[in-house]
Design a protein around this motif. Sequence first.
Motif, PDB file in Angstrom:
ATOM      1  N   LEU A   1     -48.359 -53.817 -54.397  1.00 41.32           N
ATOM      2  CA  LEU A   1     -48.056 -55.242 -54.332  1.00 41.32           C
ATOM      3  C   LEU A   1     -49.321 -56.035 -54.022  1.00 41.32           C
ATOM      4  CD1 LEU A   1     -46.110 -57.583 -54.423  1.00 41.32           C
ATOM      5  CD2 LEU A   1     -45.461 -57.093 -52.045  1.00 41.32           C
ATOM      6  N   ALA A   2     -50.132 -55.502 -53.130  1.00 39.58           N
ATOM      7  CA  ALA A   2     -51.405 -56.162 -52.817  1.00 39.58           C
ATOM      8  C   ALA A   2     -52.308 -56.221 -54.053  1.00 39.58           C
ATOM      9  CB  ALA A   2     -52.107 -55.421 -51.679  1.00 39.58           C
ATOM     10  N   MET A   3     -52.306 -55.151 -54.847  1.00 41.91           N
ATOM     11  CA  MET A   3     -53.109 -55.150 -56.076  1.00 41.91           C
ATOM     12  C   MET A   3     -52.602 -56.216 -57.044  1.00 41.91           C
ATOM     13  SD  MET A   3     -53.455 -51.061 -56.818  1.00 41.91           S
ATOM     14  CE  MET A   3     -53.788 -49.903 -55.480  1.00 41.91           C
ATOM     15  N   HIS A   4     -51.293 -56.347 -57.165  1.00 41.27           N
ATOM     16  CA  HIS A   4     -50.729 -57.389 -58.033  1.00 41.27           C
ATOM     17  C   HIS A   4     -51.180 -58.775 -57.582  1.00 41.27           C
ATOM     18  CE1 HIS A   4     -48.006 -54.274 -59.551  1.00 41.27           C
ATOM     19  NE2 HIS A   4     -47.568 -55.120 -60.459  1.00 41.27           N
ATOM     20  N   LEU A   5     -51.079 -59.009 -56.285  1.00 36.48           N
ATOM     21  CA  LEU A   5     -51.457 -60.325 -55.765  1.00 36.48           C
ATOM     22  C   LEU A   5     -52.931 -60.597 -56.000  1.00 36.48           C
ATOM     23  CD1 LEU A   5     -49.465 -60.292 -52.391  1.00 36.48           C
ATOM     24  CD2 LEU A   5     -48.794 -61.317 -54.577  1.00 36.48           C
ATOM     25  N   ALA A   6     -53.762 -59.565 -55.808  1.00 40.33           N
ATOM     26  CA  ALA A   6     -55.197 -59.732 -56.021  1.00 40.33           C
ATOM     27  C   ALA A   6     -55.527 -60.009 -57.481  1.00 40.33           C
ATOM     28  CB  ALA A   6     -55.941 -58.477 -55.552  1.00 40.33           C
ATOM     29  N   ALA A   7     -54.695 -59.498 -58.392  1.00 40.05           N
ATOM     30  CA  ALA A   7     -54.919 -59.713 -59.823  1.00 40.05           C
ATOM     31  C   ALA A   7     -54.345 -61.041 -60.303  1.00 40.05           C
ATOM     32  CB  ALA A   7     -54.307 -58.569 -60.622  1.00 40.05           C
ATOM     33  N   GLY A   8     -53.733 -61.807 -59.397  1.00 35.03           N
ATOM     34  CA  GLY A   8     -53.204 -63.113 -59.761  1.00 35.03           C
ATOM     35  C   GLY A   8     -51.771 -63.120 -60.243  1.00 35.03           C
ATOM     36  N   VAL A   9     -51.042 -62.012 -60.078  1.00 40.14           N
ATOM     37  CA  VAL A   9     -49.645 -61.961 -60.485  1.00 40.14           C
ATOM     38  C   VAL A   9     -48.813 -62.786 -59.499  1.00 40.14           C
ATOM     39  CG1 VAL A   9     -47.671 -60.459 -60.947  1.00 40.14           C
ATOM     40  CG2 VAL A   9     -49.989 -59.655 -61.440  1.00 40.14           C
ATOM     41  N   PRO A  10     -47.907 -63.640 -59.962  1.00 39.15           N
ATOM     42  CA  PRO A  10     -47.045 -64.393 -59.039  1.00 39.15           C
ATOM     43  C   PRO A  10     -46.339 -63.462 -58.055  1.00 39.15           C
ATOM     44  CG  PRO A  10     -46.792 -65.223 -61.268  1.00 39.15           C
ATOM     45  CD  PRO A  10     -47.650 -64.002 -61.374  1.00 39.15           C
ATOM     46  N   GLY A  11     -46.326 -63.851 -56.789  1.00 39.82           N
ATOM     47  CA  GLY A  11     -45.882 -62.960 -55.719  1.00 39.82           C
ATOM     48  C   GLY A  11     -44.445 -62.486 -55.847  1.00 39.82           C
ATOM     49  N   ILE A  12     -43.502 -63.405 -56.065  1.00 39.52           N
ATOM     50  CA  ILE A  12     -42.094 -63.015 -56.141  1.00 39.52           C
ATOM     51  C   ILE A  12     -41.843 -62.124 -57.354  1.00 39.52           C
ATOM     52  CG2 ILE A  12     -39.745 -63.879 -56.450  1.00 39.52           C
ATOM     53  CD1 ILE A  12     -40.449 -66.271 -54.766  1.00 39.52           C
ATOM     54  N   LEU A  13     -42.476 -62.446 -58.475  1.00 41.95           N
ATOM     55  CA  LEU A  13     -42.338 -61.617 -59.671  1.00 41.95           C
ATOM     56  C   LEU A  13     -42.853 -60.205 -59.401  1.00 41.95           C
ATOM     57  CD1 LEU A  13     -41.805 -61.193 -62.713  1.00 41.95           C
ATOM     58  CD2 LEU A  13     -44.134 -62.047 -63.118  1.00 41.95           C
ATOM     59  N   ALA A  14     -44.005 -60.097 -58.768  1.00 45.77           N
ATOM     60  CA  ALA A  14     -44.594 -58.780 -58.480  1.00 45.77           C
ATOM     61  C   ALA A  14     -43.698 -57.982 -57.542  1.00 45.77           C
ATOM     62  CB  ALA A  14     -45.983 -58.943 -57.878  1.00 45.77           C
ATOM     63  N   ALA A  15     -43.203 -58.634 -56.477  1.00 41.78           N
ATOM     64  CA  ALA A  15     -42.383 -57.932 -55.484  1.00 41.78           C
ATOM     65  C   ALA A  15     -41.090 -57.423 -56.106  1.00 41.78           C
ATOM     66  CB  ALA A  15     -42.086 -58.859 -54.310  1.00 41.78           C
ATOM     67  N   LEU A  16     -40.413 -58.257 -56.881  1.00 42.86           N
ATOM     68  CA  LEU A  16     -39.146 -57.854 -57.482  1.00 42.86           C
ATOM     69  C   LEU A  16     -39.345 -56.808 -58.574  1.00 42.86           C
ATOM     70  CD1 LEU A  16     -37.246 -61.274 -57.735  1.00 42.86           C
ATOM     71  CD2 LEU A  16     -36.815 -59.405 -56.132  1.00 42.86           C
ATOM     72  N   ALA A  17     -40.362 -56.969 -59.403  1.00 44.71           N
ATOM     73  CA  ALA A  17     -40.581 -56.014 -60.497  1.00 44.71           C
ATOM     74  C   ALA A  17     -40.888 -54.624 -59.959  1.00 44.71           C
ATOM     75  CB  ALA A  17     -41.718 -56.505 -61.387  1.00 44.71           C
ATOM     76  N   LEU A  18     -41.706 -54.538 -58.926  1.00 47.58           N
ATOM     77  CA  LEU A  18     -41.978 -53.228 -58.318  1.00 47.58           C
ATOM     78  C   LEU A  18     -40.700 -52.629 -57.735  1.00 47.58           C
ATOM     79  CD1 LEU A  18     -45.392 -53.813 -56.486  1.00 47.58           C
ATOM     80  CD2 LEU A  18     -44.975 -52.250 -58.392  1.00 47.58           C
ATOM     81  N   ALA A  19     -39.872 -53.469 -57.121  1.00 53.03           N
ATOM     82  CA  ALA A  19     -38.627 -52.975 -56.532  1.00 53.03           C
ATOM     83  C   ALA A  19     -37.664 -52.471 -57.614  1.00 53.03           C
ATOM     84  CB  ALA A  19     -37.968 -54.079 -55.708  1.00 53.03           C
ATOM     85  N   TYR A  20     -37.537 -53.214 -58.714  1.00 51.89           N
ATOM     86  CA  TYR A  20     -36.683 -52.755 -59.812  1.00 51.89           C
ATOM     87  C   TYR A  20     -37.224 -51.454 -60.399  1.00 51.89           C
ATOM     88  CZ  TYR A  20     -34.890 -57.577 -59.632  1.00 51.89           C
ATOM     89  OH  TYR A  20     -34.341 -58.771 -59.223  1.00 51.89           O
ATOM     90  N   ASN A  21     -38.542 -51.395 -60.542  1.00 48.83           N
ATOM     91  CA  ASN A  21     -39.199 -50.202 -61.074  1.00 48.83           C
ATOM     92  C   ASN A  21     -38.874 -48.977 -60.229  1.00 48.83           C
ATOM     93  OD1 ASN A  21     -40.840 -48.739 -62.779  1.00 48.83           O
ATOM     94  ND2 ASN A  21     -42.655 -49.979 -62.431  1.00 48.83           N
ATOM     95  N   THR A  22     -38.770 -49.185 -58.921  1.00 47.85           N
ATOM     96  CA  THR A  22     -38.481 -48.081 -58.003  1.00 47.85           C
ATOM     97  C   THR A  22     -37.140 -47.420 -58.322  1.00 47.85           C
ATOM     98  OG1 THR A  22     -39.766 -49.147 -56.247  1.00 47.85           O
ATOM     99  CG2 THR A  22     -38.178 -47.472 -55.578  1.00 47.85           C
ATOM    100  N   ASN A  23     -36.180 -48.193 -58.774  1.00 49.51           N
ATOM    101  CA  ASN A  23     -34.882 -47.623 -59.139  1.00 49.51           C
ATOM    102  C   ASN A  23     -34.922 -46.934 -60.500  1.00 49.51           C
ATOM    103  OD1 ASN A  23     -32.882 -48.601 -56.972  1.00 49.51           O
ATOM    104  ND2 ASN A  23     -33.985 -50.472 -57.488  1.00 49.51           N
ATOM    105  N   LEU A  24     -35.692 -47.483 -61.418  1.00 53.09           N
ATOM    106  CA  LEU A  24     -35.687 -46.971 -62.783  1.00 53.09           C
ATOM    107  C   LEU A  24     -36.351 -45.607 -62.906  1.00 53.09           C
ATOM    108  CD1 LEU A  24     -36.492 -50.260 -64.739  1.00 53.09           C
ATOM    109  CD2 LEU A  24     -34.271 -49.226 -64.271  1.00 53.09           C
ATOM    110  N   PHE A  25     -37.305 -45.288 -62.032  1.00 55.94           N
ATOM    111  CA  PHE A  25     -37.947 -43.973 -62.170  1.00 55.94           C
ATOM    112  C   PHE A  25     -37.187 -42.870 -61.424  1.00 55.94           C
ATOM    113  CE2 PHE A  25     -41.218 -45.737 -58.932  1.00 55.94           C
ATOM    114  CZ  PHE A  25     -40.531 -45.267 -57.828  1.00 55.94           C
TER     115      PHE A  25
END
Length: 562
Positions: A484-508
């Motif tokens: 999540l910190a890497m996403h934020l550092a790369a300029g990814v919107p915070g809420i989008l990054a947090a939710l996408a990583l969380a959804y990804n956690t279920n899919l794998f």
Amino acid sequence: MESLALHSLSTASFSLSSRTSLHRRSKPITKSSQPFVSPSSSIPTLRSPIKPFSFAALPKRLKPLVSPIRAAASQNDNDPPSKTTSPPPPQGAKLFPLFLSVSIGLIVRFLVPKPIEVTPQAWQLLAIFLSTIAGLVLSPLPVGAWAFIGLTTSIVTRTLPFASAFSAFTNEVIWLIVISFFFARGFVKTGLGDRIATYFVKCLGKSTLGLSYGLTLSEALIAPAMPSTTARAGGVFLPIIKSLSLSAGSRPGDSSSKKLGSYLIQSQFQAAGNSSALFLTAAAQNLLCLKLAEELGIIISSPWVSWFKAASVPALVSLLLTPLILYKLYPPETKDTPDAPAMAAKKLENMGPITRNEWVMVGTMLLAVTLWVCGEKLGIPSVVAAMIGLSILLLLGVLDWNDCLSEKSAWDTLAWFAVLVGMAGQLTNLGIVSWMSGCVAKFLQSFSLSWPAAFGVLQASYFFIHYLFASQTGHVGALYSAFLAMHLAAGVPGILAALALAYNTNLFGAITHYSSGQAAVYYGAGYVDLPDVFKMGFVMAFINAIVWVVVGSFWWKFLGLF
């Protein structure tokens, strides 16, 4: 819960030997490989007796089967019964994993030069944290024990004071996760989960495809109130699938498995990740993700509603596509199941009317979900809503305190989650996370990547790293904050990054036979060969990625997440 780390072989069975013993295998099951099992405890142990889902005629005398994880190596029922032996006494830590885990921390502490921007205290805590994470993967000891040793080390070395080291044990999210284990036990103990799934079989079970959709939709329905994919798999759906398959002549471990059982197992297994991603309270790792996001300053208002709103369209599309795609790519030999609705109706008749405890369970979970949805407006935190629900179940006798005490995985989860969350929080406070994110930002800038490109690279990396993990919650504890910190550092919107990583956690959770608790349960049933698990896991992961990227991008743009 979801999600979650595989427990020990004994607890991962959910006492399913008592339920899967309803049917006898006619041929031995041989598997070339056994699933790797991490000693985490995200799998709730469900020991309460449940009435069997008995579609097929039962033999007069039944032999208990081994746990689902060991079922892949079980013997033929015609073989002489093996002599049961007591497990060997504990031998302490496994030396080689212990050596590697400790070595990683020592190398970081004493051999890797400390960056100028980082304080000695922060660097020492990072070394302890990395050693703890290595132990989660290598398993020199059970997860809870190893986390406790890491916590003790941080205090003995005076890296953290006692109060700071134990600060996360009062964390609201962690206690919400613990209570969710008790809710899952209530669903299984009352038989409410069985009743709901059986009703869907009755309504949609005339064909194999309809049967799969019935099971998939029933899991999506009970997911927000039964916050563990593993409990749903082992306590509700696997016994039903086994009964349906055996009644159709589809037996594990031989060619008849392809008639019905293989397809139903694969479909339910692959759909479970989307059910868990659909609701915040459908898996333990979801709650942990949002808590870790808060540590990095990403606050999501009305979390239950916001989570569901963002996940609803891509998750529902994937849920509806999964049974159909697998019907084409992994087809069952039996296309029609005309007797299933009648057998389900007979099962419901045998179960009788809804019991008092089931009504209490329904009312309590409706109250809890309502408070989770509206709690912010009412000033009631999610954990307080869960506490109210648990109190009702205890007062009305649906659960007793022994049920809670025997939920060892819940208390173990409290211990090791709290340690990981506490260490991660202290690393953030001491500046380690900001230093790491700055390094990653410079690295990504050297490639001149836009934030959408960086988002794709980081999400894919986070996903495929899970091939090295046997725990969704362990993966979150180890890597979610860093990514999540890497996403934020790369300029990814915070809420989008947090939710996408969380959804990804279920899919794998369905890419391998060891990727999650439900993976071990479904693979252990013996209907799916190991190569098929990996092949279909990769194929469905690719299809899910397309759905979530394409559908999700348009939907999230519409919602204003970027």
